[in-house]
Design an enzyme around this catalytic site. Structure first.
Site, PDB file in Angstrom:
ATOM      1  N   ASN A  10      -9.727   7.650   0.428  1.00  0.00           N
ATOM      2  CA  ASN A  10      -8.953   6.352   1.369  1.00  0.00           C
ATOM      3  C   ASN A  10      -8.376   5.644   0.318  1.00  0.00           C
ATOM      4  OD1 ASN A  10      -8.428   4.146   2.694  1.00  0.00           O
ATOM      5  ND2 ASN A  10     -10.288   3.410   2.912  1.00  0.00           N
ATOM      6  N   TRP A  11      -6.905   5.812   0.385  1.00  0.00           N
ATOM      7  CA  TRP A  11      -5.935   5.088  -0.639  1.00  0.00           C
ATOM      8  C   TRP A  11      -5.969   3.615  -0.232  1.00  0.00           C
ATOM      9  CZ3 TRP A  11      -1.426   8.413  -2.859  1.00  0.00           C
ATOM     10  CH2 TRP A  11      -1.908   9.528  -3.495  1.00  0.00           C
ATOM     11  N   LYS A  12      -6.465   3.234   0.826  1.00  0.00           N
ATOM     12  CA  LYS A  12      -6.296   1.756   1.182  1.00  0.00           C
ATOM     13  C   LYS A  12      -4.638   1.300   0.874  1.00  0.00           C
ATOM     14  CE  LYS A  12     -10.973   1.233   0.236  1.00  0.00           C
ATOM     15  NZ  LYS A  12     -12.160   0.338   0.045  1.00  0.00           N
ATOM     16  N   HIS A  93     -13.471   0.713   9.391  1.00  0.00           N
ATOM     17  CA  HIS A  93     -13.667   0.365   8.119  1.00  0.00           C
ATOM     18  C   HIS A  93     -13.835  -1.162   7.990  1.00  0.00           C
ATOM     19  CE1 HIS A  93     -13.180  -0.376   3.830  1.00  0.00           C
ATOM     20  NE2 HIS A  93     -13.330   0.955   3.412  1.00  0.00           N
ATOM     21  N   GLU A  95     -13.511  -3.300   5.848  1.00  0.00           N
ATOM     22  CA  GLU A  95     -12.387  -4.431   5.411  1.00  0.00           C
ATOM     23  C   GLU A  95     -11.466  -4.440   6.879  1.00  0.00           C
ATOM     24  OE1 GLU A  95     -10.590  -1.830   2.605  1.00  0.00           O
ATOM     25  OE2 GLU A  95     -12.380  -2.344   1.084  1.00  0.00           O
ATOM     26  N   GLU A 163     -21.185   3.077   4.841  1.00  0.00           N
ATOM     27  CA  GLU A 163     -20.743   2.265   3.863  1.00  0.00           C
ATOM     28  C   GLU A 163     -21.003   0.886   3.801  1.00  0.00           C
ATOM     29  OE1 GLU A 163     -16.580   4.079   2.502  1.00  0.00           O
ATOM     30  OE2 GLU A 163     -16.175   2.665   3.964  1.00  0.00           O
ATOM     31  N   GLY A 169     -16.201  -1.138  -3.711  1.00  0.00           N
ATOM     32  CA  GLY A 169     -15.061  -1.583  -4.830  1.00  0.00           C
ATOM     33  C   GLY A 169     -15.981  -2.512  -5.667  1.00  0.00           C
ATOM     34  N   SER A 208     -18.427   2.821  -4.043  1.00  0.00           N
ATOM     35  CA  SER A 208     -18.605   3.169  -5.226  1.00  0.00           C
ATOM     36  C   SER A 208     -18.925   4.570  -5.768  1.00  0.00           C
ATOM     37  CB  SER A 208     -19.489   2.185  -6.118  1.00  0.00           C
ATOM     38  OG  SER A 208     -18.776   0.814  -5.842  1.00  0.00           O
ATOM     39  N   GLY A 229     -13.055   5.369  -2.188  1.00  0.00           N
ATOM     40  CA  GLY A 229     -11.658   4.489  -2.422  1.00  0.00           C
ATOM     41  C   GLY A 229     -10.987   4.814  -3.788  1.00  0.00           C
TER      42      GLY A 229
HETATM   43  P1  PGA Z   1     -14.722   2.405  -2.940  1.00  0.00           P
HETATM   44  O1  PGA Z   1     -14.258   2.213  -1.653  1.00  0.00           O
HETATM   45  O2  PGA Z   1     -14.889   3.750  -3.177  1.00  0.00           O
HETATM   46  O3  PGA Z   1     -13.698   1.977  -3.858  1.00  0.00           O
HETATM   47  O4  PGA Z   1     -16.009   1.572  -3.376  1.00  0.00           O
HETATM   48  C1  PGA Z   1     -15.113   2.999  -0.548  1.00  0.00           C
HETATM   49  C2  PGA Z   1     -14.382   2.915   0.760  1.00  0.00           C
HETATM   50  O5  PGA Z   1     -14.097   1.603   1.179  1.00  0.00           O
HETATM   51  O6  PGA Z   1     -14.232   3.585   1.489  1.00  0.00           O
END
Ligand code: PGA
Length: 246
Positions: A10-12, A93, A95, A163, A169, A208, A229
């Site tokens: 997931n490149w966000k 997600h 976020e 998650e 992150g 992570s 991510g």
């Molecule tokens: P991360 O993000 O691997 O940077 O912790 C995971 C995600 O939000 O899907």
């Protein structure tokens, strides 16, 4: 039950056209290894460019609107994403749940919109650190999953991603036993809701994941892949995660 491992990047809100070469390198690996399913969700601006040239890796979107069309400035429908080359979208997600106030009911509607358009869904759930510290993580995430799961959920088109919000992150990963306990609880909730097909549904772990911890996480019971991510932004970081499975 043998569920093929699924690793999704997931490149966000990262990535410009120059970064498409990273997907090209990952695509080359996927062309040589069919022991793992892999996908990248670039920003929408790169979906068609990525999908046109990379046919061995699946391209997905990071979000979708729940309506088919209409006056929703700045939003994108499932049909639009599909036309651009996305085969699925992430929904729910954390976020988006936090930044855009998305509710479980909205997440379920988004998943349903994907199914209607003939696409797949990756449905995310996860607890905050407060909930984990209060000892309520399993109850909270199980309830969140059941409330976010559309009625027509089936392993044919829907994948779950657990998650923990506090692991995204941050470089922090739950204890392996805690991941396994959560995935077992989610598996039980799925089979309770949708019957034996709940056993076929993939449950990914996210938060992570990197090349150093992937093999331990991916061998846990009921962990059927990873949603990645930061470590998905470049091929040199993402490929070791795929190699941990392949
Ligand atoms: P991360 O993000 O691997 O940077 O912790 C995971 C995600 O939000 O899907």
């Amino acid at each position: 039950m043998r569920r093929k491992k699924y690793i999704i990047g997931n490149w966000k809100m990262n990535g410009l056209a120059q970064d498409l070469q990273q997907i090209g390198e990952i695509n080359t690996f996927c062309g040589r290894n069919d022991s793992v399913d892999s996908a990248i969700c670039p920003p929408v601006t790169l979906i068609s460019g990525a999908a046109q040239v990379n046919t061995d890796i699946t391209i997905g979107a990071q979000d979708v609107h729940h309506n088919e069309a209409g006056a929703h400035t700045g939003c994108l429908s499932a049909a639009m994403l599909k036309e651009a080359g996305a085969r699925f979208s992430i929904v729910g997600h954390s976020e988006r749940r936090a930044d855009q106030g998305e509710t479980d009911a909205l997440v379920a509607a988004k998943a349903k919109a994907l199914k209607t358009a003939g696409m797949n869904a990756i449905l995310c759930v996860g607890e905050t650190l407060e909930t984990r510290d209060a000892g309520n993580a399993i109850d909270f995430v199980t309830a969140q999953l059941l409330a976010s799961l559309p009625e027509e959920a089936s392993s044919k088109w829907l994948t779950v991603a657990y998650e923990p919000v506090w692991a995204i992150g941050t470089g922090r990963v739950p204890q392996s036993a805690d991941i396994a306990d959560m995935h077992a609880a989610l598996r039980a909730a799925l089979t309770d809701r949708i019957g034996s097909d709940g056993d076929n549904m993939r449950i990914l772990y996210g938060g992570s994941v990197n090349g150093g911890n992937a093999s331990e996480i991916l061998t846990l019971d009921n962990v059927d892949g990873a949603l990645v991510g930061g470590a998905s932004l470049t091929a040199d970081k993402f490929l070791p995660i795929l190699e941990a499975v392949a």
